[in-house]
Scaffold this motif. Structure first.
Motif, PDB file in Angstrom:
ATOM      1  N   ASN A 185     -37.180  18.715  38.544  1.00 45.48           N
ATOM      2  CA  ASN A 185     -38.277  18.421  39.479  1.00 45.48           C
ATOM      3  C   ASN A 185     -38.896  19.672  40.097  1.00 45.48           C
ATOM      4  O   ASN A 185     -39.378  19.644  41.231  1.00 45.48           O
ATOM      5  CB  ASN A 185     -37.809  17.470  40.581  1.00 45.48           C
ATOM      6  CG  ASN A 185     -37.316  16.144  40.046  1.00 45.48           C
ATOM      7  OD1 ASN A 185     -37.915  15.574  39.128  1.00 45.48           O
ATOM      8  ND2 ASN A 185     -36.212  15.659  40.586  1.00 45.48           N
ATOM      9  N   VAL A 186     -38.901  20.743  39.353  1.00 43.94           N
ATOM     10  CA  VAL A 186     -39.595  21.964  39.768  1.00 43.94           C
ATOM     11  C   VAL A 186     -40.943  22.009  39.070  1.00 43.94           C
ATOM     12  O   VAL A 186     -41.024  21.823  37.857  1.00 43.94           O
ATOM     13  CB  VAL A 186     -38.777  23.222  39.420  1.00 43.94           C
ATOM     14  CG1 VAL A 186     -39.605  24.488  39.655  1.00 43.94           C
ATOM     15  CG2 VAL A 186     -37.493  23.262  40.229  1.00 43.94           C
ATOM     16  N   TYR A 187     -42.018  22.259  39.830  1.00 37.24           N
ATOM     17  CA  TYR A 187     -43.347  22.431  39.230  1.00 37.24           C
ATOM     18  C   TYR A 187     -43.612  23.921  39.040  1.00 37.24           C
ATOM     19  O   TYR A 187     -43.440  24.722  39.970  1.00 37.24           O
ATOM     20  CB  TYR A 187     -44.444  21.841  40.114  1.00 37.24           C
ATOM     21  CG  TYR A 187     -45.834  22.136  39.590  1.00 37.24           C
ATOM     22  CD1 TYR A 187     -46.435  21.288  38.659  1.00 37.24           C
ATOM     23  CD2 TYR A 187     -46.537  23.276  39.994  1.00 37.24           C
ATOM     24  CE1 TYR A 187     -47.694  21.571  38.154  1.00 37.24           C
ATOM     25  CE2 TYR A 187     -47.801  23.555  39.497  1.00 37.24           C
ATOM     26  CZ  TYR A 187     -48.375  22.703  38.576  1.00 37.24           C
ATOM     27  OH  TYR A 187     -49.618  22.989  38.063  1.00 37.24           O
ATOM     28  N   ILE A 188     -44.043  24.294  37.840  1.00 35.82           N
ATOM     29  CA  ILE A 188     -44.369  25.680  37.537  1.00 35.82           C
ATOM     30  C   ILE A 188     -45.780  25.717  36.957  1.00 35.82           C
ATOM     31  O   ILE A 188     -46.081  25.044  35.970  1.00 35.82           O
ATOM     32  CB  ILE A 188     -43.362  26.308  36.558  1.00 35.82           C
ATOM     33  CG1 ILE A 188     -41.965  26.334  37.198  1.00 35.82           C
ATOM     34  CG2 ILE A 188     -43.790  27.719  36.160  1.00 35.82           C
ATOM     35  CD1 ILE A 188     -40.880  26.861  36.292  1.00 35.82           C
ATOM     36  N   GLY A 189     -46.658  26.516  37.572  1.00 38.50           N
ATOM     37  CA  GLY A 189     -48.048  26.602  37.156  1.00 38.50           C
ATOM     38  C   GLY A 189     -48.262  27.509  35.951  1.00 38.50           C
ATOM     39  O   GLY A 189     -47.343  27.760  35.170  1.00 38.50           O
ATOM     40  N   GLN A 190     -49.492  28.033  35.834  1.00 32.61           N
ATOM     41  CA  GLN A 190     -49.881  28.890  34.714  1.00 32.61           C
ATOM     42  C   GLN A 190     -49.719  30.366  35.071  1.00 32.61           C
ATOM     43  O   GLN A 190     -49.893  30.759  36.223  1.00 32.61           O
ATOM     44  CB  GLN A 190     -51.351  28.631  34.356  1.00 32.61           C
ATOM     45  CG  GLN A 190     -51.686  27.187  34.050  1.00 32.61           C
ATOM     46  CD  GLN A 190     -51.110  26.735  32.718  1.00 32.61           C
ATOM     47  OE1 GLN A 190     -50.964  27.522  31.794  1.00 32.61           O
ATOM     48  NE2 GLN A 190     -50.774  25.458  32.628  1.00 32.61           N
ATOM     49  N   GLY A 191     -49.365  31.171  34.075  1.00 35.08           N
ATOM     50  CA  GLY A 191     -49.277  32.611  34.268  1.00 35.08           C
ATOM     51  C   GLY A 191     -48.169  33.049  35.202  1.00 35.08           C
ATOM     52  O   GLY A 191     -48.279  34.072  35.884  1.00 35.08           O
ATOM     53  N   VAL A 192     -47.075  32.296  35.216  1.00 28.83           N
ATOM     54  CA  VAL A 192     -45.957  32.573  36.123  1.00 28.83           C
ATOM     55  C   VAL A 192     -44.947  33.503  35.456  1.00 28.83           C
ATOM     56  O   VAL A 192     -44.648  33.376  34.267  1.00 28.83           O
ATOM     57  CB  VAL A 192     -45.271  31.256  36.544  1.00 28.83           C
ATOM     58  CG1 VAL A 192     -43.998  31.531  37.345  1.00 28.83           C
ATOM     59  CG2 VAL A 192     -46.237  30.398  37.349  1.00 28.83           C
ATOM     60  N   SER A 193     -44.410  34.425  36.239  1.00 23.14           N
ATOM     61  CA  SER A 193     -43.369  35.334  35.752  1.00 23.14           C
ATOM     62  C   SER A 193     -42.107  35.133  36.584  1.00 23.14           C
ATOM     63  O   SER A 193     -42.144  35.255  37.814  1.00 23.14           O
ATOM     64  CB  SER A 193     -43.842  36.784  35.859  1.00 23.14           C
ATOM     65  OG  SER A 193     -42.804  37.684  35.525  1.00 23.14           O
TER      66      SER A 193
END
Length: 319
Positions: A111-119
């Motif tokens: 249930n973790v949301y991770i967007g775009q271009g994440v490092s």
């Protein structure tokens, strides 16, 4: 966006050379493709030094605008800037697909949301329910506790700890006002930077800057339920106890200690190795290396003497 289009949007008259405006920025940081504004006497001293392509300015300060900068004359530059900030606001959810770089050693719970271009670096732990926005970076061995929110463009250093429900990079509390007393939101396009070894307590909020960065420098530790306003800069190894509040553009030197429920008003500087006792309120710049207390803050010894005198007067009146 063309400057002529901006003028039309704001219902301002402009007949000069048309130029392309790519973004908004502060007076001293804006370049020839950006638009800035001056909202009063306090900032007027910087107009002559701006490199902005265009500036929203009142008639009384038009004579200070450099020849290379196009002037949009406004009766209320601050309000017109607020209107314009919405046009240049970044999207909360990017439509552009960007590759994420997530280390294999990182642990990401359900249930973790991770967007775009994440490092996300080596041995990072992100616990359940966290929100990681677009273009966020998280350094090696940092721990993100449950339900933490890290908004777009935020930068988290190495070995940081963000405790449950803290919010990094929310919009700052900035509004412009019209003659009727209505409030209009200023959209914030900056970010938040946490350097290495920073710890953020549960339910603490750190607002993104209007243009550049809100910065928490290496080794600083912040307790639960603390509010850090937009454009603040905290030096290395500061300690902020619970319910402390910093108004926008407060600047703390290194190793500043602020007791519980202490506060600053905006646009001031606190010197290195300053201590502000619990419930102390800084309303002006404070010299470093001293202990302050009271509201408004004064040297702690003077504050204690004042309280003793007041108690004596109260006893005398009762007797």
């Amino acid at each position: 966006m063309k400057l002529s289009e901006i003028a039309d949007f704001l219902n301002l008259e402009y007949k000069g050379e048309d130029i392309e405006i790519s973004a908004l920025n502060s007076i001293l940081e804006a370049n020839f493709m950006q638009l800035t504004y001056c909202d009063g006497e306090k900032n007027s001293k910087d107009i002559e030094r701006t490199n902005a392509g265009a500036i929203l300015v009142s008639q009384s300060f038009k004579h200070l605008v450099p020849k290379e900068t196009k002037a949009l004359i406004s009766q209320n530059p601050h309000l017109d800037f607020a209107y314009l900030s919405k046009l240049f606001a970044k999207s909360l959810i990017s439509k552009e697909k960007k590759e994420n770089h997530i280390a294999k050693s990182a642990t990401i719970m359900p249930n973790v949301y991770i967007g775009q271009g994440v490092s996300i670096g080596e041995n990072v732990i992100i616990m359940a329910g966290a929100y990681i926005g677009d273009n966020v970076s998280i350094g090696d061995e940092s721990i993100i506790h449950p339900n933490v929110v890290i908004y777009n463009d935020s930068k988290i250093g190495k070995k940081c700890q963000l405790l449950a429900n803290c919010v990094i990079g929310s919009d700052g509390f900035g509004y412009a006002h019209n003659k009727n007393g209505e409030h209009f939101k200023i959209y914030h396009n900056g970010n938040v930077i946490l350097e290495d070894f920073v710890e953020i307590g549960a339910c603490t909020t750190i607002d993104r800057s209007v243009f550049s960065s809100t910065i928490i420098k290496a080794g600083t530790k912040i307790d639960n339920l603390v509010q850090i306003g937009h454009n603040c800069i905290l030096g290395e190894n500061c300690l902020l106890a619970a319910q402390t509040g910093l108004a926008g553009s407060s600047e703390l030197g290194r190793n500043v200690v602020m007791g519980g429920q202490s506060a600053t008003s905006g646009h001031l500087k606190i010197g290195d190795f300053t201590t502000i006792a619990a419930r102390g309120a800084a309303i002006r710049n404070l010299e470093g290396g001293r202990v302050y207390g009271g509201a408004p803050a004064m040297p702690q010894r003077d504050w204690l003497k004042l309280q003793a005198k007041m108690n004596t007067l109260i006893k005398e009146r009762k007797s």
